[in-house]
Design an enzyme around this catalytic site. Structure first.
Site: not given
Length: 655
Positions: A345, A349
């Site tokens: 997840y 980023y």
């Protein structure tokens, strides 16, 4: 606004692209609509600082550094005490927007202040931040003009990174084994290498996730955003944000400090409530440069709701009633089993904030809308969105990634320097931590189409979860079992020679005397000549200004005298404005400073002889309790000017 700002093709003091765009905007829409932008332009010339204008070339920054260094030399010559000199240097740094020079002694502070290279580093950093802040205020940092940082800042930072890389490639170092490498090659072996940095971060996050799974902890992903007044541009319209202007137009560093303060409150409350969270924090920019935080944290399942409530409460304290705050200020996502891993997840980023590896399109979500940040061209070279994020972090000095909880990363990196034979007799915790930190690779040779092909395969991956277990778990913090051993080392720096602790291996917390040494090399620059150091001009005339080795105050000025010095300094600066730049002959300055030092030493010797005679009279006066003689000595000391205070103490009653 002055006529000079709009009479030319661009606008004086601004980069040409920004100046042309503003001039066209003023002609098309009128200047009344853009009064704030006009105020920003006026401020460039009216501000009370010495930094060059945003359009200043690199040569202007060198000239500003040259002028500041020469002014500090002048302080040494004109002012009569170390305290006054340091006070003047701090005042000059404030005017330039540069952090005051560090140092344990006044001598170290002054040596930095008279160094042109030190000034150039500080002025270049301050100028870059001021220029980018101007671009933000004028509306040239947003998804319509230049995402994350303005194009001018991106081009400038790219150019400086290339200059730095060229410099590193030109410097060769040699170790005690005779091996020679460029500084660029050595830097590429550490976390300065973006690929290594990304890989290490993913290893650490995967380790947290694995140990959280074993402990039955749950993952939570939170995004915290600063209030609207920290955002320069409205995301929907692209216009200037009135709240931002009203609040004083804070920089991205100001917004980062706000988020740090919010996290301090959250962390303290979690500690008081007995909730132990661990994981990672990522700071990344909005399209207008304002930072926001992504936090992947793991907590015990019974603490999940309380953790979410605490984060929401503290993130909403400031301006909680503004429009959209409840929707955009805090966003919480629970990592559910079966719907992807926590590491997966957060991987996007990490990648998009380092090198963009395997990210695909660079998506940016603002106010419920998703935008794709496209690649750009800097001359003939590609400028990617991930590069713009890195330039944003470099310009504003914002730490992008930070581990929360867990054992420190320092021992993990030090363990990778320790050889296996060094830990044969080590405790089990040290052996387990060492084994966890190692990556084992092997070269496999195959014959393909009649050609010999060598393939490097990883036999064993490093395991951060095993490292955390060996240290004592994910909540051990700095109380882990394996620590870094240090050795007292004398360092001959450019500005001072000092003692400091340097890493030399690792040890078990229960037996600090048993050190398992790491492999370290002594590097020297190939073909480097020894630097010639010269002292700053000595302004004292006797031992009153001699530095003590003890950590005690050496101040010779009272608060009233310091205030008087400030007035004198302001008068001096007013009467001695910034001189026009002239090429500086530093060898002549060096020669002059040494001549001044010799003259000062000669004068001090003569004055000390007079002082010795006065001391003998002082002793006699005390022995005979001769008040008349004591009063004459006070007058003599004052006439000599050797010390700001009389060495003989006379009470008001005696006078």
């Amino acid at each position: 606004m002055s006529y000079r700002f709009y009479s030319s093709e661009a606008i004086t003091g601004l980069p040409k692209r920004i100046g042309r765009a503003l001039r066209e905007m003023f002609e098309r829409e009128g200047m009344t609509k853009h009064e704030h932008k006009i105020d920003v332009i006026d401020e460039i010339w009216s501000a009370d600082h010495y930094l060059p204008a945003p359009d200043a070339p690199d040569a202007a920054l060198y000239r500003a550094a040259d002028t500041a260094a020469r002014k500090c030399y002048q302080f040494c010559a004109d002012l009569q005490s170390l305290d006054a000199i340091v006070f003047a240097i701090h005042d000059l740094c404030d005017r330039h927007g540069v952090a005051a020079p560090a140092g344990e002694t006044e001598s170290e502070v002054i040596r930095r202040a008279v160094d042109k290279a030190w000034w150039h580093r500080g002025i270049r950093k301050a100028h870059a931040r001021r220029s980018e802040h101007v671009a933000i205020r004028l509306g040239f940092t947003n998804y319509k003009a230049g995402s994350y940082v303005s194009n001018e800042t991106a081009y400038r930072q790219r150019r400086r990174n290339k200059q730095n890389a060229k410099l590193l490639a030109s410097i060769e170092l040699q170790n005690e084994n005779g091996q020679v490498y460029s500084l660029e090659a050595l830097a590429a072996l550490g976390t300065a290498n973006k690929s290594i940095r990304r890989g290490e971060l993913m290893t650490r996050i995967r380790g947290f996730e694995e140990i959280a799974f074993d402990l039955g902890h749950v993952g939570l992903f939170a995004t915290i955003t600063a209030p609207s007044k920290y955002h320069a541009v409205l995301s929907k319209s692209g216009e200037s944000n009135p709240k931002y202007i009203e609040f004083g137009e804070p920089t991205p560093r100001d917004a980062q400090l706000y988020l740090c303060d919010v996290w301090k409150c959250i962390r303290s409350k979690l500690h008081r409530d007995g909730i132990h969270a661990y994981g990672f924090r990522i700071a990344e920019p909005h399209h207008d440069g304002c930072p926001h935080w992504h936090m992947l944290m793991f907590v015990a399942p019974e603490h999940r709701e309380r953790y979410e409530a605490i984060i929401t409460a503290y993130a909403m304290i400031e301006d909680s009633d503004e429009r959209g705050a409840d929707k955009n200020r805090v966003k919480l996502v629970r990592i559910e089993a079966g719907k992807g891993t926590a590491a997966g997840y957060i991987a996007k980023y990490i990648a998009k904030n380092i090198d963009g590896e395997n990210v695909g399109d660079h998506h940016m979500r603002e106010d419920g809308h998703t935008y794709i940040v496209a690649d750009d061209l800097a001359g003939d070279e590609l400028l990617t969105p991930s590069q713009r994020v890195c330039y944003w972090a470099q310009t504003w000095g914002i730490r992008q990634f930070q581990q929360v909880g867990g054992a420190p990363i320092g021992p993990w990196r030090e363990l990778r320097r320790v050889k296996s034979e060094s830990i044969i007799n080590a405790p089990e915790a040290v052996k387990s931590a060492w084994q966890a930190a190692q990556t084992i690779k092997a070269t496999e040779t195959n014959i393909v189409d009649g050609k010999r092909v060598e393939t490097v395969k990883t036999i064993k991956q490093a395991s951060y979860s095993d490292y955390l277990r060996a240290q004592g778990g994910p909540l051990v913090g700095r109380k882990g079992l394996v620590k870094i051993a240090t050795r007292n080392t004398v360092v001959e720096g450019k500005y001072a020679t000092y003692e400091t602790e340097k890493p030399c291996g690792i040890y078990h917390a229960w037996n600090p005397r048993a050190v398992y040494e790491s492999v370290r090399y002594q590097w020297t620059v190939v073909g480097a000549a020894k630097a010639v150091a010269f002292d700053f001009p000595w302004t004292g005339v006797n031992n009153c200004t001699k530095k003590s080795k003890k950590k005690t105050s050496t101040s010779v000025l009272t608060p009233e005298e310091i205030a008087a010095t400030a007035v004198r300094l302001a008068d001096f600066i007013e009467k001695n404005p910034q001189p026009a730049y002239q090429p500086t002959d530093w060898s002549a300055i060096d020669k002059k400073s040494k001549e001044l030092e010799r003259e000062t030493d000669k004068f001090a010797t003569a004055m000390n002889a007079q002082c010795e005679e006065t001391r003998r009279q002082e002793v006699a006066a005390y022995e005979k309790n001769d008040m008349a003689a004591r009063k004459r000595l006070v007058t003599t000391w004052a006439a000599l000017g050797a010390c700001p205070y009389p060495r003989i103490f006379i009470t008001e009653r005696d006078l």
